[in-house]
Write a protein that holds these residues in place. Structure first.
Motif, mmCIF file in Angstrom:
data_model
loop_
_atom_site.group_PDB
_atom_site.id
_atom_site.type_symbol
_atom_site.label_atom_id
_atom_site.label_comp_id
_atom_site.label_asym_id
_atom_site.label_seq_id
_atom_site.Cartn_x
_atom_site.Cartn_y
_atom_site.Cartn_z
ATOM 1 N N PRO A 54 36.815 29.737 45.598
ATOM 2 C CA PRO A 54 36.540 30.786 44.942
ATOM 3 C C PRO A 54 37.570 30.911 43.738
ATOM 4 C CG PRO A 54 37.861 30.886 46.731
ATOM 5 C CD PRO A 54 36.578 29.716 46.781
ATOM 6 N N CYS A 55 36.549 31.451 42.079
ATOM 7 C CA CYS A 55 37.999 31.655 41.920
ATOM 8 C C CYS A 55 38.500 32.664 41.593
ATOM 9 C CB CYS A 55 36.761 32.000 40.629
ATOM 10 S SG CYS A 55 37.870 32.482 39.558
ATOM 11 N N ARG A 56 40.706 32.221 41.420
ATOM 12 C CA ARG A 56 41.261 32.349 41.796
ATOM 13 C C ARG A 56 41.821 34.303 41.017
ATOM 14 N NH1 ARG A 56 46.700 28.390 41.677
ATOM 15 N NH2 ARG A 56 45.744 27.479 44.299
ATOM 16 N N LYS A 57 41.266 34.396 40.317
ATOM 17 C CA LYS A 57 41.019 35.142 39.221
ATOM 18 C C LYS A 57 40.537 36.194 39.832
ATOM 19 C CE LYS A 57 41.703 37.291 34.717
ATOM 20 N NZ LYS A 57 43.015 36.442 33.734
ATOM 21 N N CYS A 58 39.445 35.898 40.186
ATOM 22 C CA CYS A 58 39.104 37.253 40.399
ATOM 23 C C CYS A 58 38.240 37.237 41.709
ATOM 24 C CB CYS A 58 36.975 37.228 39.972
ATOM 25 S SG CYS A 58 36.116 35.721 40.320
ATOM 26 N N ARG A 59 38.854 36.157 42.496
ATOM 27 C CA ARG A 59 38.795 36.082 44.091
ATOM 28 C C ARG A 59 36.963 35.960 44.867
ATOM 29 N NH1 ARG A 59 42.625 40.498 45.088
ATOM 30 N NH2 ARG A 59 41.944 41.115 43.187
ATOM 31 N N ASN A 64 33.415 41.212 33.345
ATOM 32 C CA ASN A 64 33.227 39.358 34.166
ATOM 33 C C ASN A 64 33.916 38.365 33.874
ATOM 34 O OD1 ASN A 64 30.341 40.926 34.955
ATOM 35 N ND2 ASN A 64 29.137 39.929 33.803
ATOM 36 N N CYS A 65 34.007 38.049 35.135
ATOM 37 C CA CYS A 65 35.422 37.112 34.629
ATOM 38 C C CYS A 65 34.825 35.932 34.164
ATOM 39 C CB CYS A 65 35.500 36.429 36.266
ATOM 40 S SG CYS A 65 36.943 35.345 36.538
ATOM 41 N N ARG A 66 35.997 35.710 32.760
ATOM 42 C CA ARG A 66 35.910 34.500 31.877
ATOM 43 C C ARG A 66 35.406 32.699 31.772
ATOM 44 N NH1 ARG A 66 37.675 35.546 26.624
ATOM 45 N NH2 ARG A 66 39.030 36.442 27.163
ATOM 46 N N ARG A 67 36.803 32.932 33.845
ATOM 47 C CA ARG A 67 37.306 31.825 33.691
ATOM 48 C C ARG A 67 35.736 31.369 34.900
ATOM 49 N NH1 ARG A 67 42.842 31.608 36.648
ATOM 50 N NH2 ARG A 67 42.639 28.790 36.188
ATOM 51 N N CYS A 68 35.248 31.634 35.202
ATOM 52 C CA CYS A 68 34.000 31.383 36.766
ATOM 53 C C CYS A 68 32.806 31.910 35.501
ATOM 54 C CB CYS A 68 34.097 31.737 38.015
ATOM 55 S SG CYS A 68 33.636 33.518 37.799
ATOM 56 N N LYS A 69 32.740 32.470 34.652
ATOM 57 C CA LYS A 69 31.878 32.770 33.649
ATOM 58 C C LYS A 69 30.710 33.810 34.479
ATOM 59 C CE LYS A 69 31.318 28.831 31.098
ATOM 60 N NZ LYS A 69 30.308 27.336 31.015
HETATM 61 ZN ZN LIG Z 1 36.521 34.039 38.106
#
Ligand SMILES: [Zn+2]
Length: 63
Positions: free
Chosen positions: A9-14, A33-38
């Motif tokens: 799971p993306c850490r930024k958005c969990r 929307n989270c940019r790290r995991c698109k």
């Molecule tokens: Zn994310």
């Protein structure tokens, strides 16, 4: 290990796929929307990346 679960799971958005923001009342609301995991909520683990590379090197080495 990483091979069994290549995605984490993306850490930024969990894992939600979007960021959480708080409004003035302090309530959680859905952000951008989270940019790290698109916005997928998942990120490929670095362990998997190394595993892929090591496997390729191994195959080329034994040929
Ligand atoms: Zn994310």
């Amino acid at each position: 290990m990483c091979a069994a679960a290549p995605f984490g799971p993306c850490r930024k958005c969990r894992g939600f796929g979007f960021e959480m923001e708080t409004d003035r009342k302090g309530q959680l609301k859905r952000g951008k929307n989270c940019r790290r995991c698109k916005a997928s909520g998942r990120r490929i683990r670095i362990g998997r990346w190394i595993f892929n590379r090591a496997q390729r090197l191994y195959r080329e080495g034994t040929r």
